[in-house]
Design a protein around this motif. Structure first.
Motif, PDB file in Angstrom:
ATOM      1  N   TYR A  47      77.498  24.002  35.977  1.00 46.17           N
ATOM      2  CA  TYR A  47      76.585  25.034  36.476  1.00 46.17           C
ATOM      3  C   TYR A  47      76.799  25.452  37.924  1.00 46.17           C
ATOM      4  N   ALA A  48      77.465  24.640  38.726  1.00 51.09           N
ATOM      5  CA  ALA A  48      77.647  25.047  40.125  1.00 51.09           C
ATOM      6  C   ALA A  48      78.495  26.313  40.188  1.00 51.09           C
ATOM      7  N   GLY A  49      79.578  26.330  39.420  1.00 50.42           N
ATOM      8  CA  GLY A  49      80.466  27.485  39.446  1.00 50.42           C
ATOM      9  C   GLY A  49      80.114  28.534  38.406  1.00 50.42           C
ATOM     10  N   GLY A  50      79.634  28.101  37.258  1.00 49.43           N
ATOM     11  CA  GLY A  50      79.404  29.037  36.160  1.00 49.43           C
ATOM     12  C   GLY A  50      77.945  29.407  36.018  1.00 49.43           C
ATOM     13  N   GLY A  51      77.680  30.695  35.936  1.00 50.14           N
ATOM     14  CA  GLY A  51      76.318  31.171  35.693  1.00 50.14           C
ATOM     15  C   GLY A  51      75.922  30.965  34.239  1.00 50.14           C
ATOM     16  N   GLU A  52      74.710  31.368  33.929  1.00 51.53           N
ATOM     17  CA  GLU A  52      74.166  31.166  32.587  1.00 51.53           C
ATOM     18  C   GLU A  52      75.031  31.852  31.515  1.00 51.53           C
ATOM     19  N   LEU A  53      75.304  33.131  31.715  1.00 46.41           N
ATOM     20  CA  LEU A  53      76.057  33.858  30.680  1.00 46.41           C
ATOM     21  C   LEU A  53      77.499  33.351  30.539  1.00 46.41           C
TER      22      LEU A  53
ATOM     23  N   GLY B 185      69.793  26.038  36.880  1.00 46.73           N
ATOM     24  CA  GLY B 185      69.740  27.436  37.320  1.00 46.73           C
ATOM     25  C   GLY B 185      69.494  27.540  38.818  1.00 46.73           C
ATOM     26  N   LEU B 186      68.580  26.711  39.335  1.00 41.01           N
ATOM     27  CA  LEU B 186      68.287  26.734  40.772  1.00 41.01           C
ATOM     28  C   LEU B 186      69.506  26.272  41.566  1.00 41.01           C
ATOM     29  N   ALA B 187      70.172  25.225  41.061  1.00 41.10           N
ATOM     30  CA  ALA B 187      71.367  24.723  41.737  1.00 41.10           C
ATOM     31  C   ALA B 187      72.429  25.818  41.780  1.00 41.10           C
ATOM     32  N   HIS B 188      72.622  26.494  40.647  1.00 45.56           N
ATOM     33  CA  HIS B 188      73.621  27.564  40.587  1.00 45.56           C
ATOM     34  C   HIS B 188      73.270  28.698  41.545  1.00 45.56           C
ATOM     35  N   TYR B 189      71.991  29.071  41.550  1.00 46.65           N
ATOM     36  CA  TYR B 189      71.563  30.182  42.395  1.00 46.65           C
ATOM     37  C   TYR B 189      71.725  29.823  43.874  1.00 46.65           C
ATOM     38  N   ALA B 190      71.363  28.582  44.227  1.00 46.15           N
ATOM     39  CA  ALA B 190      71.505  28.130  45.610  1.00 46.15           C
ATOM     40  C   ALA B 190      72.976  28.189  46.037  1.00 46.15           C
ATOM     41  N   GLN B 191      73.844  27.797  45.128  1.00 46.86           N
ATOM     42  CA  GLN B 191      75.289  27.813  45.399  1.00 46.86           C
ATOM     43  C   GLN B 191      75.767  29.253  45.596  1.00 46.86           C
ATOM     44  N   ARG B 192      75.291  30.136  44.706  1.00 49.00           N
ATOM     45  CA  ARG B 192      75.701  31.543  44.772  1.00 49.00           C
ATOM     46  C   ARG B 192      75.221  32.190  46.074  1.00 49.00           C
ATOM     47  N   GLN B 193      74.064  31.771  46.549  1.00 48.24           N
ATOM     48  CA  GLN B 193      73.529  32.317  47.794  1.00 48.24           C
ATOM     49  C   GLN B 193      74.130  31.630  49.011  1.00 48.24           C
ATOM     50  N   GLY B 194      75.001  30.664  48.789  1.00 44.54           N
ATOM     51  CA  GLY B 194      75.608  29.934  49.901  1.00 44.54           C
ATOM     52  C   GLY B 194      74.629  29.001  50.603  1.00 44.54           C
ATOM     53  N   LEU B 195      73.547  28.632  49.938  1.00 44.99           N
ATOM     54  CA  LEU B 195      72.520  27.804  50.574  1.00 44.99           C
ATOM     55  C   LEU B 195      72.558  26.340  50.140  1.00 44.99           C
ATOM     56  N   ALA B 196      73.345  26.044  49.117  1.00 43.96           N
ATOM     57  CA  ALA B 196      73.401  24.656  48.621  1.00 43.96           C
ATOM     58  C   ALA B 196      73.982  23.754  49.706  1.00 43.96           C
ATOM     59  N   PRO B 197      73.476  22.535  49.831  1.00 50.62           N
ATOM     60  CA  PRO B 197      74.005  21.621  50.846  1.00 50.62           C
ATOM     61  C   PRO B 197      75.504  21.415  50.650  1.00 50.62           C
ATOM     62  N   LYS B 198      76.263  21.635  51.707  1.00 50.77           N
ATOM     63  CA  LYS B 198      77.726  21.662  51.583  1.00 50.77           C
ATOM     64  C   LYS B 198      78.340  20.287  51.280  1.00 50.77           C
ATOM     65  N   GLU B 199      77.752  19.244  51.823  1.00 48.64           N
ATOM     66  CA  GLU B 199      78.404  17.933  51.715  1.00 48.64           C
ATOM     67  C   GLU B 199      77.858  17.054  50.589  1.00 48.64           C
ATOM     68  N   LEU B 200      77.105  17.665  49.710  1.00 48.81           N
ATOM     69  CA  LEU B 200      76.501  16.879  48.645  1.00 48.81           C
ATOM     70  C   LEU B 200      77.539  16.567  47.556  1.00 48.81           C
ATOM     71  N   PRO B 201      77.775  15.280  47.236  1.00 51.70           N
ATOM     72  CA  PRO B 201      78.854  14.943  46.291  1.00 51.70           C
ATOM     73  C   PRO B 201      78.732  15.671  44.943  1.00 51.70           C
TER      74      PRO B 201
END
Lengths: 210, 299
Positions: free
Chosen positions: B53-59, A95-111
């Motif tokens: 999970y990177a692209g897809g949210g929980e729902l 969930g945190l990884a997804h949220y970080a990605q959605r906020q554009g804050l996830a490290p860009k170059e992380l494999p």
């Protein structure tokens, strides 16, 4: 930066509770560290899970969301099985990884961040994962030169898979997929919409409280 | 009519000429022998495994599995949904339980599914094929089908992660599940005792993104199998199987080891012990040949 945003940032725990999968569990962590000791890639985490939980509670928004940590989760579920407080730690990390990605804050170059994003995009195309296309994309995700190097390194594995009928070169041209891809996509779009609307409402509530 | 019927979710890796096609082939073979009919969900989709999970949210991720469940409910009412892939089983069972547990989430999922003309009711049990074999068929009945015991073969039962946690096979412990060992015994083989990497992680999907870190994990899993005197490794999981088999050369190069140990599916072991052909057992799907199994199959 507007005052509202400033205020909001002082409540990172509440932000996590409102927006992150199973985020309402973060406050339950008692800092025993069993999760970190049980994690197969634990030594590679910038901040192990129990540290992430404490950082959330200490308002370290930027440090948490830009961290590479959660992206080292292999989804082995050891932490969940062993947590004495039964926190769904794996889900919180996803969930945190997804949220970080959605906020554009996830490290860009992380494999793993790159791979995870490509996995989702790949499955969205036809409703089923195209292993060959995903694999090739992955080899070349760090540019052409490195892609060729990786392909050569993986050549023998690829030939082995081909010989044992566990890889189909024709998949490069299309391959397996859902018949009702239209319906699947519509359902997923709707789900995304519902989730985003709820997150926006939760954010509003949060801001009006602070 | 078959003795037992289930609604079946094969998953992406089990499709024709996909990475676990050998699991599919051997599964079909043992089910034929045990009179199990697997009815494939007609238009199933990917479950997004544990890496979507990177692209897809929980729902959206829950909706992926809810769609498969809704299709199964519609097409195969009254039949348990069965999966062979660890990730498919985990994702589907999790979605089933979470949506049934959370009324609001279920309403949301169904609002999304309406776009595809489907409804998730939550009236099914989601099971792993291993559960079907242990609980519905049972070790005793499996034993009765053994025609060529796997005599003199020592096998390390590598359970891995997602078939074991967070749900696991009913009645088994997280730290030392014994069903693979029992199965090996029933098939006439010798399980490696105290295989200490039995439930360790192979890196899962991170083998693709963090190969060196994951290969270090696999090295320990293989080493422990050798330490236990194993001739081969057996596993229920497509990712475990692939990760323990296909990177051995890379690992040897990096660590100066000489690993060359076959890693097979439990369904391949069963098929050989049931006296089926090498082809039915999908022995031709091994990149590292399981020579001892080939010898038994050709007898």
């Amino acid at each position: 930066m507007s005052q509202a945003v400033e205020k909001y940032r002082n409540t990172f725990l509440r932000e996590v509770e409102a927006n992150v999968e199973e985020g309402q569990w973060v406050k339950m962590c008692m800092q025993c560290g069993v999760c970190s000791g049980s994690c197969p890639l634990g030594p590679h985490w910038e901040h192990p899970p129990q540290e992430i939980f404490m950082m959330i509670r200490a308002n370290k928004r930027e440090e948490v969301l830009t961290s590479s940590s959660m992206w080292f989760c292999t989804s082995c579920y050891n932490c969940i099985a062993r947590c004495p407080r039964e926190l769904p730690i794996t889900h919180i990390m996803h969930g945190l990884a997804h949220y970080a990605q959605r906020q554009g804050l996830a490290p860009k170059e992380l494999p793993t961040a790159k791979f995870a994003k490509r996995f989702w995009d790949n499955l969205l195309k036809k409703g089923r994962v195209n292993e060959l296309q995903l694999g090739l994309q992955l080899y070349f995700m760090n540019g052409l030169a490195e892609g060729i190097k990786t392909s050569l390194k993986m050549q023998k594995v690829g030939l082995g898979m081909l010989k044992t009928k566990r890889m189909d070169p024709m998949e490069a041209l299309g391959g397996h997929g859902c018949k009702d891809i239209k319906g699947l996509k519509a359902a997923l779009n709707k789900a995304k919409q519902i989730e985003e609307t709820k997150a926006a409402k939760a954010l509003e509530r949060l801001q009006s409280k602070s | 009519m078959a003795k037992r019927e289930y609604s079946f979710y094969p998953g992406c890796s089990s499709q024709k000429k996909a990475s676990a096609y050998n699991q599919w082939v051997s599964t079909v073979s043992i089910c034929k022998e045990l009179d199990i009919q697997l009815n494939e969900i007609s238009d199933w989709n990917c479950c997004s495994a544990s890496i979507g999970y990177a692209g897809g949210g929980e729902l959206p991720r829950l909706v992926l599995s809810a769609r498969n469940l809704a299709l199964s409910e519609k097409e195969h009412p009254g039949q348990d949904l069965v999966a062979t892939c660890a990730a498919c089983w985990l994702a589907t069972r999790e979605a089933n339980e979470r949506l049934n547990h959370d009324a609001e989430m279920k309403t949301d999922a169904n609002e999304a599914l309406k776009e595809a003309g489907l409804e998730f009711k939550g009236e099914k049990k989601v099971r792993h094929l291993v559960e079907v074999l242990i609980e519905d068929v049972g070790y005793e009945e499996i034993k009765q089908h053994v025609k060529k015991p796997l005599a003199d073969i020592k096998i390390a039962g590598y359970v891995g992660c997602q078939t074991n946690r967070p749900f696991g096979i009913a009645g088994e412990s997280f730290e030392n599940p014994v069903y693979l060992d029992k199965l090996v015994e029933v098939l006439g083989g010798t399980p490696v005792e105290n295989y200490d990497k039995k439930v360790s992680c192979c890196g899962g999907a991170l083998m693709f993104s963090e190969p060196e870190k994951s290969q270090a994990l696999v090295k320990d899993i293989l080493e422990a199998a050798y330490d236990g005197g194993a001739d081969m490794i057996v596993t229920p999981c497509p990712v475990c199987q692939m990760n323990t088999e296909v990177y051995q050369e890379h690992i040897n190069k990096k660590y100066g080891t000489k690993f060359n140990i076959p890693s097979v599916y439990y369904s391949t072991l069963m098929s050989v012990a049931f006296g089926q052909s090498a082809k039915e057992a999908a022995l031709d799907g091994q990149i590292i040949s399981a020579k001892k199994l080939e010898a038994i199959a050709s007898k």
